[in-house]
Motif scaffolding. Sequence first.
Motif, PDB file in Angstrom:
ATOM      1  N   PRO A  81       0.845  -1.187   0.000  1.00 33.12           N
ATOM      2  CA  PRO A  81       0.000   0.000   0.000  1.00 33.12           C
ATOM      3  C   PRO A  81       0.885   1.243   0.000  1.00 33.12           C
ATOM      4  CG  PRO A  81      -0.755  -1.571   1.651  1.00 33.12           C
ATOM      5  CD  PRO A  81       0.585  -2.047   1.173  1.00 33.12           C
ATOM      6  N   SER A  82       0.561   2.210  -0.858  1.00 35.02           N
ATOM      7  CA  SER A  82       1.366   3.423  -0.957  1.00 35.02           C
ATOM      8  C   SER A  82       0.543   4.536  -1.584  1.00 35.02           C
ATOM      9  CB  SER A  82       2.602   3.160  -1.835  1.00 35.02           C
ATOM     10  OG  SER A  82       3.199   4.386  -2.204  1.00 35.02           O
ATOM     11  N   PRO A  83       0.596   5.755  -1.013  1.00 38.13           N
ATOM     12  CA  PRO A  83      -0.137   6.851  -1.652  1.00 38.13           C
ATOM     13  C   PRO A  83       0.486   7.220  -2.995  1.00 38.13           C
ATOM     14  CG  PRO A  83       1.163   7.681   0.190  1.00 38.13           C
ATOM     15  CD  PRO A  83       1.292   6.193   0.203  1.00 38.13           C
ATOM     16  N   GLY A  91       3.621  -0.282   5.119  1.00 39.87           N
ATOM     17  CA  GLY A  91       4.605   0.718   5.514  1.00 39.87           C
ATOM     18  C   GLY A  91       4.105   1.563   6.669  1.00 39.87           C
ATOM     19  N   TYR A 111       5.740   5.310   9.067  1.00 41.31           N
ATOM     20  CA  TYR A 111       6.672   6.455   9.019  1.00 41.31           C
ATOM     21  C   TYR A 111       6.636   7.096   7.627  1.00 41.31           C
ATOM     22  CZ  TYR A 111       8.096   3.431  12.865  1.00 41.31           C
ATOM     23  OH  TYR A 111       8.080   2.605  13.958  1.00 41.31           O
ATOM     24  N   GLU A 112       7.814   7.364   7.035  1.00 35.04           N
ATOM     25  CA  GLU A 112       7.836   7.958   5.694  1.00 35.04           C
ATOM     26  C   GLU A 112       7.775   6.897   4.606  1.00 35.04           C
ATOM     27  OE1 GLU A 112       7.401  11.077   4.928  1.00 35.04           O
ATOM     28  OE2 GLU A 112       7.279  11.425   7.076  1.00 35.04           O
ATOM     29  N   GLY A 113       7.667   5.647   5.022  1.00 32.98           N
ATOM     30  CA  GLY A 113       7.586   4.568   4.046  1.00 32.98           C
ATOM     31  C   GLY A 113       8.757   3.605   4.201  1.00 32.98           C
ATOM     32  N   LEU A 162      -4.898   3.589  -1.851  1.00 30.34           N
ATOM     33  CA  LEU A 162      -6.336   3.536  -1.556  1.00 30.34           C
ATOM     34  C   LEU A 162      -7.029   4.779  -2.101  1.00 30.34           C
ATOM     35  CD1 LEU A 162      -8.020   1.458  -0.086  1.00 30.34           C
ATOM     36  CD2 LEU A 162      -7.826   2.823   1.980  1.00 30.34           C
ATOM     37  N   GLY A 163      -6.309   5.846  -2.302  1.00 27.93           N
ATOM     38  CA  GLY A 163      -6.892   7.081  -2.808  1.00 27.93           C
ATOM     39  C   GLY A 163      -5.906   8.216  -2.621  1.00 27.93           C
ATOM     40  N   TYR A 197      -4.924  10.582  -0.747  1.00 27.21           N
ATOM     41  CA  TYR A 197      -4.775  11.167   0.592  1.00 27.21           C
ATOM     42  C   TYR A 197      -3.737  10.317   1.309  1.00 27.21           C
ATOM     43  CZ  TYR A 197      -8.261   7.499   0.817  1.00 27.21           C
ATOM     44  OH  TYR A 197      -8.916   6.313   0.632  1.00 27.21           O
ATOM     45  N   LEU A 215      -2.455   8.282   4.670  1.00 21.72           N
ATOM     46  CA  LEU A 215      -2.775   7.615   5.940  1.00 21.72           C
ATOM     47  C   LEU A 215      -1.496   7.517   6.765  1.00 21.72           C
ATOM     48  CD1 LEU A 215      -4.749   4.709   4.255  1.00 21.72           C
ATOM     49  CD2 LEU A 215      -5.776   6.594   5.525  1.00 21.72           C
ATOM     50  N   ASN A 216      -1.618   7.143   8.026  1.00 19.87           N
ATOM     51  CA  ASN A 216      -0.423   6.985   8.869  1.00 19.87           C
ATOM     52  C   ASN A 216       0.348   5.714   8.542  1.00 19.87           C
ATOM     53  OD1 ASN A 216      -0.720   9.319  10.316  1.00 19.87           O
ATOM     54  ND2 ASN A 216      -1.982   8.353  11.899  1.00 19.87           N
ATOM     55  N   GLY A 217      -0.361   4.722   8.005  1.00 20.08           N
ATOM     56  CA  GLY A 217       0.296   3.446   7.721  1.00 20.08           C
ATOM     57  C   GLY A 217      -0.499   2.660   6.705  1.00 20.08           C
ATOM     58  N   GLY A 218       0.074   1.560   6.257  1.00 17.85           N
ATOM     59  CA  GLY A 218      -0.570   0.762   5.215  1.00 17.85           C
ATOM     60  C   GLY A 218      -1.652  -0.185   5.718  1.00 17.85           C
ATOM     61  N   ALA A 273      -5.311   0.588   4.659  1.00 18.60           N
ATOM     62  CA  ALA A 273      -5.395   0.382   3.205  1.00 18.60           C
ATOM     63  C   ALA A 273      -5.387  -1.117   2.889  1.00 18.60           C
ATOM     64  CB  ALA A 273      -4.226   1.082   2.512  1.00 18.60           C
TER      65      ALA A 273
HETATM   66  N1  SAM Z   1       6.015   9.608   2.635  1.00 19.71           N
HETATM   67  C1  SAM Z   1       5.019   8.847   1.933  1.00 19.71           C
HETATM   68  C2  SAM Z   1       4.595   9.584   0.680  1.00 19.71           C
HETATM   69  O1  SAM Z   1       4.546  10.826   0.729  1.00 19.71           O
HETATM   70  O2  SAM Z   1       4.298   8.946  -0.349  1.00 19.71           O
HETATM   71  C3  SAM Z   1       3.808   8.620   2.813  1.00 19.71           C
HETATM   72  C4  SAM Z   1       4.093   7.728   3.968  1.00 19.71           C
HETATM   73  S1  SAM Z   1       2.664   7.339   4.910  1.00 19.71           S
HETATM   74  C5  SAM Z   1       2.727   8.501   6.211  1.00 19.71           C
HETATM   75  C6  SAM Z   1       3.095   5.819   5.685  1.00 19.71           C
HETATM   76  C7  SAM Z   1       2.553   4.587   5.019  1.00 19.71           C
HETATM   77  O3  SAM Z   1       1.140   4.667   4.989  1.00 19.71           O
HETATM   78  C8  SAM Z   1       2.944   4.357   3.575  1.00 19.71           C
HETATM   79  O4  SAM Z   1       4.189   3.735   3.481  1.00 19.71           O
HETATM   80  C9  SAM Z   1       1.844   3.464   3.086  1.00 19.71           C
HETATM   81  O5  SAM Z   1       2.082   2.113   3.444  1.00 19.71           O
HETATM   82  C10 SAM Z   1       0.639   3.942   3.886  1.00 19.71           C
HETATM   83  N2  SAM Z   1      -0.271   4.833   3.155  1.00 19.71           N
HETATM   84  C11 SAM Z   1      -0.472   6.140   3.388  1.00 19.71           C
HETATM   85  N3  SAM Z   1      -1.381   6.651   2.567  1.00 19.71           N
HETATM   86  C12 SAM Z   1      -1.814   5.640   1.785  1.00 19.71           C
HETATM   87  C13 SAM Z   1      -2.752   5.536   0.724  1.00 19.71           C
HETATM   88  N4  SAM Z   1      -3.439   6.584   0.281  1.00 19.71           N
HETATM   89  N5  SAM Z   1      -2.927   4.333   0.150  1.00 19.71           N
HETATM   90  C14 SAM Z   1      -2.232   3.255   0.564  1.00 19.71           C
HETATM   91  N6  SAM Z   1      -1.315   3.301   1.563  1.00 19.71           N
HETATM   92  C15 SAM Z   1      -1.100   4.471   2.166  1.00 19.71           C
END
Ligand code: SAM
Length: 234
Positions: free
Chosen positions: A86-88, A112, A114-116, A136-137, A139, A141-144, A147
């Motif tokens: 999962p990743s934004p 993931g 933190y910052e990933g 997922l969309g 925006y 989230l704090n973690g995967g 998602a």
């Molecule tokens: N630094 C990353 C970036 O700007 O792309 C965001 C890191 S986020 C705070 C932490 C984790 O939340 C990501 O590694 C991912 O696993 C998950 N995550 C956050 N937003 C998500 C989304 N929209 N869809 C899926 N996973 C998400």
Amino acid sequence: MRIDVVSIFPAFFDALEVSLLGRARGSGILDIRVHDLREWTHDRHRTVDDTPYGGGAGMVMKPEPWGEALDAIAAEAARPPVFVFPSPAGEVFRQSTARELALEPHLVFGCGRYEGIDERVFEYAAERGTVRLVSLGDYVLNGGEVAAMAMIEAIGRLVPGVVGNPESLVEESHEDGLLEYPSYTKPSEWRGRAVPPVLLSGNHGAVAQWRRAQQLERTRSRRPDLLPPAERGE
Ligand code: SAM
């Protein structure tokens, strides 16, 4: 289908014990195994993150525990799995993505925080299976975990046997590119609001026509981006 999930917060996935997915796990249709990434750390603090090279705010997940986690899961796999991270910054998860992934015998979700995750982990995983970074969309989230939960539910319900009546999967939003028509149940009148008379008419053709018109109308007003160009009036 086998699904492995790797996370530093395995408790998020306790909800997979309930409802249809819980029942599918009980009956063996879904074999879901949740792992704590910290099982693959070797220091006293069970460290999974470190500061980013190049500087900047936040922490990055270290590659070593991820490498061991992927090795352990891949070693048990009969065939190379699909690794879903999962990743934004990934492709957007859609019903079509759920349909594709529901055909796979083995999915591994890497959550993931933190910052990933250190980028090299994705390259390493790609040598052991197929890698998909999925959002997922639009925006953050704090973690995967949340998602991954949403994706597992959307995928899991498409696996044959998970939903009792497979016909209920056909007439749903996004299955034919449109949103679903409105649904009503008894009583036919509730707090001064009547069910549309056509639904009580017993005329199946008229019901189907009304539902189709409702699908188009809803999609046009709520999600015009889903309509084919001809329907959008372009
Ligand atoms: N630094 C990353 C970036 O700007 O792309 C965001 C890191 S986020 C705070 C932490 C984790 O939340 C990501 O590694 C991912 O696993 C998950 N995550 C956050 N937003 C998500 C989304 N929209 N869809 C899926 N996973 C998400």
